[in-house]
Motif scaffolding. Structure first.
Motif, mmCIF file in Angstrom:
data_model
loop_
_atom_site.group_PDB
_atom_site.id
_atom_site.type_symbol
_atom_site.label_atom_id
_atom_site.label_comp_id
_atom_site.label_asym_id
_atom_site.label_seq_id
_atom_site.Cartn_x
_atom_site.Cartn_y
_atom_site.Cartn_z
ATOM 1 N N PRO A 174 -2.454 73.977 25.954
ATOM 2 C CA PRO A 174 -1.838 73.630 25.085
ATOM 3 C C PRO A 174 -4.049 73.864 24.359
ATOM 4 O O PRO A 174 -4.155 73.945 22.801
ATOM 5 N N GLU A 175 -5.242 73.819 25.619
ATOM 6 C CA GLU A 175 -6.443 74.013 24.755
ATOM 7 C C GLU A 175 -6.540 75.888 24.501
ATOM 8 O O GLU A 175 -7.546 75.779 23.878
ATOM 9 N N SER A 176 -5.406 76.371 24.736
ATOM 10 C CA SER A 176 -5.427 77.651 24.368
ATOM 11 C C SER A 176 -5.292 78.378 23.113
ATOM 12 O O SER A 176 -5.179 76.990 22.433
ATOM 13 N N GLU A 177 -6.070 79.798 22.791
ATOM 14 C CA GLU A 177 -5.762 79.863 21.453
ATOM 15 C C GLU A 177 -4.803 79.614 20.838
ATOM 16 O O GLU A 177 -4.523 78.946 19.491
ATOM 17 N N GLN A 178 -3.510 79.520 21.409
ATOM 18 C CA GLN A 178 -2.159 79.994 20.617
ATOM 19 C C GLN A 178 -1.953 78.525 20.751
ATOM 20 O O GLN A 178 -1.379 78.128 20.285
ATOM 21 N N GLY A 179 -2.460 77.260 22.006
ATOM 22 C CA GLY A 179 -1.902 76.354 21.517
ATOM 23 C C GLY A 179 -2.825 75.831 20.207
ATOM 24 O O GLY A 179 -2.107 74.750 20.101
ATOM 25 N N GLN A 180 -4.490 75.875 20.545
ATOM 26 C CA GLN A 180 -4.683 75.369 19.080
ATOM 27 C C GLN A 180 -4.334 75.662 17.764
ATOM 28 O O GLN A 180 -4.094 74.958 16.571
ATOM 29 N N ALA A 181 -3.676 77.072 17.500
ATOM 30 C CA ALA A 181 -3.366 77.256 16.706
ATOM 31 C C ALA A 181 -1.877 76.665 16.078
ATOM 32 O O ALA A 181 -1.954 76.198 14.521
ATOM 33 N N PHE A 182 -0.968 76.797 17.131
ATOM 34 C CA PHE A 182 0.398 75.831 17.430
ATOM 35 C C PHE A 182 -0.370 74.662 16.991
ATOM 36 O O PHE A 182 0.563 73.933 15.987
ATOM 37 N N ALA A 183 -1.173 73.649 17.116
ATOM 38 C CA ALA A 183 -1.888 72.242 16.689
ATOM 39 C C ALA A 183 -2.103 72.070 15.348
ATOM 40 O O ALA A 183 -1.809 71.383 14.693
ATOM 41 N N LYS A 184 -2.930 72.554 15.009
ATOM 42 C CA LYS A 184 -3.359 73.431 13.488
ATOM 43 C C LYS A 184 -1.700 73.571 12.138
ATOM 44 O O LYS A 184 -1.875 72.840 12.038
#
Length: 258
Positions: free
Chosen positions: A190-200
């Motif tokens: 969840p804290e990865s670049e992919q995870g944070q792009a998803f959260a955004k």
């Protein structure tokens, strides 16, 4: 149209055509009046006579009628079959029309079957929800099953939003839910670049749908939880921690500006 005292070989009476093609004489008389299928000839006694070409034309009419085409539509599709090339072109055009109609009928069948399944599961008669479910089904939005969990406020809001923009938002949610399932399966942090792009993207979609209304956001969160369960995972598996890191980063970035 010639008149004959006796019926020549190759010509059939309206009764014979009706029997051969499984239709009523009244139907053939109606098609004659409407200009769809005119007799090839007439006996001296006034009996309508048809040739074998008429059988081909009648078969075409019956096939198109069976698939739901109106008489006006059929009139525009019928043509002379005097040349093999011309006949092939007309039949190809009608084959395409029939395939298109079959696809439409198949889609209608899928909508009916899906709605029937939802009606059985809901165990109540709620035409407001049925209407929204049908709208989603017709727009090929396969998240229609979520609607049974909407309250009256959310249903009203969804109907208001479900124009081109609303459909776009619902499709975005559908894609995000599937992407979340993929990330969970592939072990994306969840804290990865992919995870944070998803959260955004997820949070921006929530704000776009709700306009920032906190009550709607809370209700949408509950619906998202249901969606996660339908996909066989929990919000705690990915989206909740991803949003947690996302909000924390926003707060840290805001504080660093002061």
């Amino acid at each position: 149209m010639g008149k004959f005292r006796a019926i020549p070989a190759g010509l059939m009476t309206v009764g014979e055509v009706a029997k051969k093609m499984g239709v009523s004489v009244r139907t053939l008389q109606y098609y004659d009046r409407e200009g769809l299928l005119k007799p090839s000839a007439q006996s001296e006694g006034g009996r309508r006579l048809y040739n074998h070409k008429s059988l081909v034309e009648l078969h075409q009419i019956l096939a198109l009628r069976y698939l739901g085409f109106s008489l006006d539509d059929i009139k525009g599709r019928l043509a002379c079959f005097d040349e093999p090339k011309q006949m092939a072109e007309v039949l190809e055009e009608n084959a395409k029309a029939i395939k298109q109609k079959m696809r439409s009928l198949q889609k209608s069948l899928e909508v009916i079957e899906a709605l029937k399944a939802e009606v059985v599961q809901m165990q109540t008669v709620d035409f407001d929800k049925y209407a929204v479910i049908v709208s989603n089904l017709q727009m090929e939005n396969d998240m229609y099953w979520l609607i049974k969990y909407f309250d009256e406020e959310m249903l009203a809001y969804l109907r208001e939003k479900f124009d081109e923009e609303g459909a776009e938002i619902m499709n975005a949610f559908k894609r995000l839910i599937r992407l979340e399932a993929k990330y969970i399966k592939n072990g994306v942090a969840p804290e990865s670049e992919q995870g944070q792009a998803f959260a955004k993207e997820y949070w921006e979609t929530v704000i776009k749908f709700t306009g920032g209304d906190e009550d709607l956001i809370a209700k949408l969160s509950k619906i998202a939880e249901v969606a996660s369960k339908e996909q066989k995972f929990s919000p705690k598996d990915f989206i909740e921690p991803a949003l947690g890191f996302y909000f924390a980063n926003l707060e840290n970035n805001a504080n660093s500006m002061y």
